[in-house]
Design a protein around this motif. Structure first.
Motif, mmCIF file in Angstrom:
data_model
loop_
_atom_site.group_PDB
_atom_site.id
_atom_site.type_symbol
_atom_site.label_atom_id
_atom_site.label_comp_id
_atom_site.label_asym_id
_atom_site.label_seq_id
_atom_site.Cartn_x
_atom_site.Cartn_y
_atom_site.Cartn_z
ATOM 1 N N ARG A 198 0.830 -1.207 0.000
ATOM 2 C CA ARG A 198 0.000 0.000 0.000
ATOM 3 C C ARG A 198 0.863 1.255 0.000
ATOM 4 O O ARG A 198 0.530 2.249 -0.659
ATOM 5 C CB ARG A 198 -0.944 -0.021 1.200
ATOM 6 C CG ARG A 198 -2.034 1.061 1.123
ATOM 7 C CD ARG A 198 -3.205 0.710 1.991
ATOM 8 N NE ARG A 198 -4.247 1.726 1.916
ATOM 9 C CZ ARG A 198 -5.523 1.462 1.684
ATOM 10 N NH1 ARG A 198 -5.924 0.215 1.480
ATOM 11 N NH2 ARG A 198 -6.419 2.432 1.664
ATOM 12 N N ARG B 221 -3.595 5.983 -4.351
ATOM 13 C CA ARG B 221 -4.018 5.637 -2.997
ATOM 14 C C ARG B 221 -5.239 6.457 -2.569
ATOM 15 O O ARG B 221 -6.143 5.949 -1.905
ATOM 16 C CB ARG B 221 -2.861 5.844 -2.024
ATOM 17 C CG ARG B 221 -3.116 5.305 -0.628
ATOM 18 C CD ARG B 221 -1.822 5.106 0.154
ATOM 19 N NE ARG B 221 -0.984 6.296 0.189
ATOM 20 C CZ ARG B 221 0.206 6.389 -0.375
ATOM 21 N NH1 ARG B 221 0.726 5.371 -1.043
ATOM 22 N NH2 ARG B 221 0.922 7.501 -0.279
ATOM 23 N N LEU C 173 -8.212 4.902 -4.070
ATOM 24 C CA LEU C 173 -8.535 3.680 -3.344
ATOM 25 C C LEU C 173 -9.284 3.989 -2.054
ATOM 26 O O LEU C 173 -10.276 3.320 -1.723
ATOM 27 C CB LEU C 173 -7.252 2.908 -3.046
ATOM 28 C CG LEU C 173 -7.381 1.661 -2.164
ATOM 29 C CD1 LEU C 173 -8.337 0.652 -2.792
ATOM 30 C CD2 LEU C 173 -6.010 1.030 -1.923
ATOM 31 N N ALA D 71 -12.785 4.796 -2.894
ATOM 32 C CA ALA D 71 -13.519 3.597 -3.298
ATOM 33 C C ALA D 71 -13.900 2.747 -2.091
ATOM 34 O O ALA D 71 -14.995 2.176 -2.038
ATOM 35 C CB ALA D 71 -12.681 2.773 -4.272
ATOM 36 N N GLU D 72 -13.015 2.670 -1.124
ATOM 37 C CA GLU D 72 -13.293 1.868 0.069
ATOM 38 C C GLU D 72 -14.454 2.436 0.874
ATOM 39 O O GLU D 72 -15.090 1.715 1.645
ATOM 40 C CB GLU D 72 -12.035 1.769 0.935
ATOM 41 C CG GLU D 72 -10.939 0.927 0.297
ATOM 42 C CD GLU D 72 -9.624 0.984 1.040
ATOM 43 O OE1 GLU D 72 -8.861 -0.007 0.983
ATOM 44 O OE2 GLU D 72 -9.318 2.031 1.667
ATOM 45 N N LEU E 123 -17.588 -6.099 -3.263
ATOM 46 C CA LEU E 123 -16.574 -6.761 -4.071
ATOM 47 C C LEU E 123 -16.684 -8.269 -3.928
ATOM 48 O O LEU E 123 -16.858 -8.784 -2.817
ATOM 49 C CB LEU E 123 -15.175 -6.302 -3.651
ATOM 50 C CG LEU E 123 -14.875 -4.816 -3.728
ATOM 51 C CD1 LEU E 123 -13.383 -4.563 -3.540
ATOM 52 C CD2 LEU E 123 -15.345 -4.208 -5.034
ATOM 53 N N ALA F 190 -17.205 -5.835 -8.988
ATOM 54 C CA ALA F 190 -17.698 -4.802 -8.076
ATOM 55 C C ALA F 190 -19.156 -4.530 -8.404
ATOM 56 O O ALA F 190 -19.513 -4.342 -9.575
ATOM 57 C CB ALA F 190 -16.873 -3.523 -8.215
ATOM 58 N N ASN G 42 -14.604 4.749 -8.433
ATOM 59 C CA ASN G 42 -13.208 4.277 -8.409
ATOM 60 C C ASN G 42 -13.133 2.774 -8.166
ATOM 61 O O ASN G 42 -12.306 2.297 -7.391
ATOM 62 C CB ASN G 42 -12.412 5.028 -7.336
ATOM 63 C CG ASN G 42 -12.252 6.498 -7.649
ATOM 64 O OD1 ASN G 42 -11.525 6.878 -8.554
ATOM 65 N ND2 ASN G 42 -12.957 7.345 -6.905
ATOM 66 N N ALA G 43 -14.004 2.035 -8.856
ATOM 67 C CA ALA G 43 -14.086 0.596 -8.624
ATOM 68 C C ALA G 43 -12.815 -0.140 -9.034
ATOM 69 O O ALA G 43 -12.400 -1.082 -8.357
ATOM 70 C CB ALA G 43 -15.292 0.012 -9.371
ATOM 71 N N HIS H 230 -10.038 -0.264 -6.434
ATOM 72 C CA HIS H 230 -10.426 -1.144 -5.328
ATOM 73 C C HIS H 230 -10.330 -2.609 -5.729
ATOM 74 O O HIS H 230 -9.815 -3.448 -4.975
ATOM 75 C CB HIS H 230 -11.850 -0.806 -4.884
ATOM 76 C CG HIS H 230 -12.155 -1.244 -3.486
ATOM 77 N ND1 HIS H 230 -13.387 -1.068 -2.901
ATOM 78 C CD2 HIS H 230 -11.389 -1.860 -2.544
ATOM 79 C CE1 HIS H 230 -13.358 -1.550 -1.659
ATOM 80 N NE2 HIS H 230 -12.167 -2.048 -1.435
ATOM 81 N N TRP I 252 -6.614 -3.625 -6.055
ATOM 82 C CA TRP I 252 -5.987 -3.737 -4.743
ATOM 83 C C TRP I 252 -6.356 -5.055 -4.065
ATOM 84 O O TRP I 252 -5.507 -5.770 -3.542
ATOM 85 C CB TRP I 252 -6.379 -2.543 -3.873
ATOM 86 C CG TRP I 252 -5.964 -2.674 -2.441
ATOM 87 C CD1 TRP I 252 -6.777 -2.824 -1.359
ATOM 88 C CD2 TRP I 252 -4.616 -2.698 -1.936
ATOM 89 N NE1 TRP I 252 -6.035 -2.939 -0.206
ATOM 90 C CE2 TRP I 252 -4.710 -2.862 -0.533
ATOM 91 C CE3 TRP I 252 -3.365 -2.591 -2.530
ATOM 92 C CZ2 TRP I 252 -3.581 -2.923 0.283
ATOM 93 C CZ3 TRP I 252 -2.240 -2.657 -1.712
ATOM 94 C CH2 TRP I 252 -2.349 -2.818 -0.330
ATOM 95 N N ARG I 253 -7.643 -5.388 -4.091
ATOM 96 C CA ARG I 253 -8.081 -6.643 -3.496
ATOM 97 C C ARG I 253 -7.489 -7.838 -4.229
ATOM 98 O O ARG I 253 -7.141 -8.854 -3.616
ATOM 99 C CB ARG I 253 -9.608 -6.720 -3.494
ATOM 100 C CG ARG I 253 -10.276 -5.810 -2.481
ATOM 101 C CD ARG I 253 -10.178 -6.356 -1.063
ATOM 102 N NE ARG I 253 -10.845 -7.637 -0.975
ATOM 103 C CZ ARG I 253 -12.156 -7.782 -0.752
ATOM 104 N NH1 ARG I 253 -12.928 -6.704 -0.608
ATOM 105 N NH2 ARG I 253 -12.698 -8.975 -0.685
#
Length: 290
Positions: A128, A136, A139, A142-143, A149, A199, A233-234, A237, A240-241
């Motif tokens: 990260r 970032r 992200l 998005a979170e 997700l 998503a 901003n899917a 995210h 990242w996952r």
């Protein structure tokens, strides 16, 4: 240094760097689609030094052979020995169109490209921290956007939907990707060799990514996002996952594909913003060079 027929049981085909085009799975899939696949090892007196997978297709009466992102070295020798290996491959597979990892001998056909390779070996906190600040920030937004997700093995109906969405996206944006029949053949060979990240927002699918698995590497294969997905901003995210999922599953590298700052600067920034290294390839060349 000599070129010898590959031994199917050789560990050199299962370890070390594994770009998609040099994986056993890739060759198996293309063979099912009608290509010829030849695998050789580059050997010295001390044993195998590297490997190369060569794909052949008929163009009229000619058999055109292509070696993309090879050879792959267990331990790369000095540049003169690598050049000697390329010349030997050119003589073995005359003629051979090759895109090696470094600029070497041969008649240049296409200028150098670069790949974005993301090292997954670091701890999640370090991964990260390596994200670009703007990446970032997206992200974080998005979170907090309420996205649902889902990471899973790809279902045929979902893959069919994603391939159709990607085909429409290609027409709008004017680019070309691997044909859908390659994806279908990859999944038919082994559905476990891929995973899908989706998503949803308020029950509606807004973005998706499909990854191909060829351990110890994985490749980002197809991605799509609708208007709502882009607003939320899917994609940051989802990616990242996916990074965390692949890391936990033991994958060492995620190949995010070509970095093209001229034709797709936004996509290039997205890939580089993950902390990926931009690794140059040599130019595509025709071997042997005379």
């Amino acid at each position: 240094m000599k070129i010898v027929a590959a031994k199917a049981e050789s560990d050199i085909w299962r370890t070390g760097p594994m770009p998609l085009q040099q994986s056993l799975a890739y060759g198996t899939v293309l063979a099912r689609l009608g290509a010829t696949v030849e695998r050789v090892e580059i050997a010295a007196s001390s044993g195998a030094l590297g490997r190369a997978q060569v794909i052949g297709r008929r163009v009229g009466p000619l058999l055109l052979r292509l070696m993309s992102r090879g050879p792959v070295w267990a331990k790369a020798p000095a540049a003169p020995e690598q050049d000697a290996a390329l010349r030997a491959l050119g003589r073995r597979f005359r003629p051979l169109v090759a895109t090696p990892w470094h600029a070497g001998p041969g008649l240049p056909l296409v200028t150098c490209r670069a790949q974005a390779l993301l090292d997954l070996s670091a701890e999640p906190g370090m991964l990260r921290a390596r994200l670009a600040q703007k990446w970032r920030n997206r992200l974080v937004r998005a979170e907090a956007a309420g996205l649902d997700l889902r990471l899973s093995r790809p279902e045929p109906s979902t893959v069919a939907w994603l391939l159709a969405a990607d085909a429409a996206q290609q027409r709008v944006r004017g680019y070309r990707a691997m044909p859908a029949r390659f994806t279908d053949a990859w999944l038919a060979r082994d559905p476990r060799a891929a995973f899908l990240a989706e998503a949803r927002l308020r029950g509606e699918r807004v973005a998706a990514m499909l990854f191909l698995l060829h351990s110890p590497w994985a490749t980002y294969h197809i991605g799509w996002s609708g208007v709502a997905g882009r607003q939320a901003n899917a994609h940051p995210h989802l990616l990242w996952r996916a990074m965390l999922h692949l890391r936990d599953a033991g994958f060492s590298t995620l190949d995010l594909g070509e970095v093209n700052t001229e034709d797709a600067p936004g996509l290039a920034r997205f890939k580089i913003g993950t902390g990926a290294r931009v690794m140059p390839l040599g130019p595509t060349v025709l071997l042997p060079c005379l």
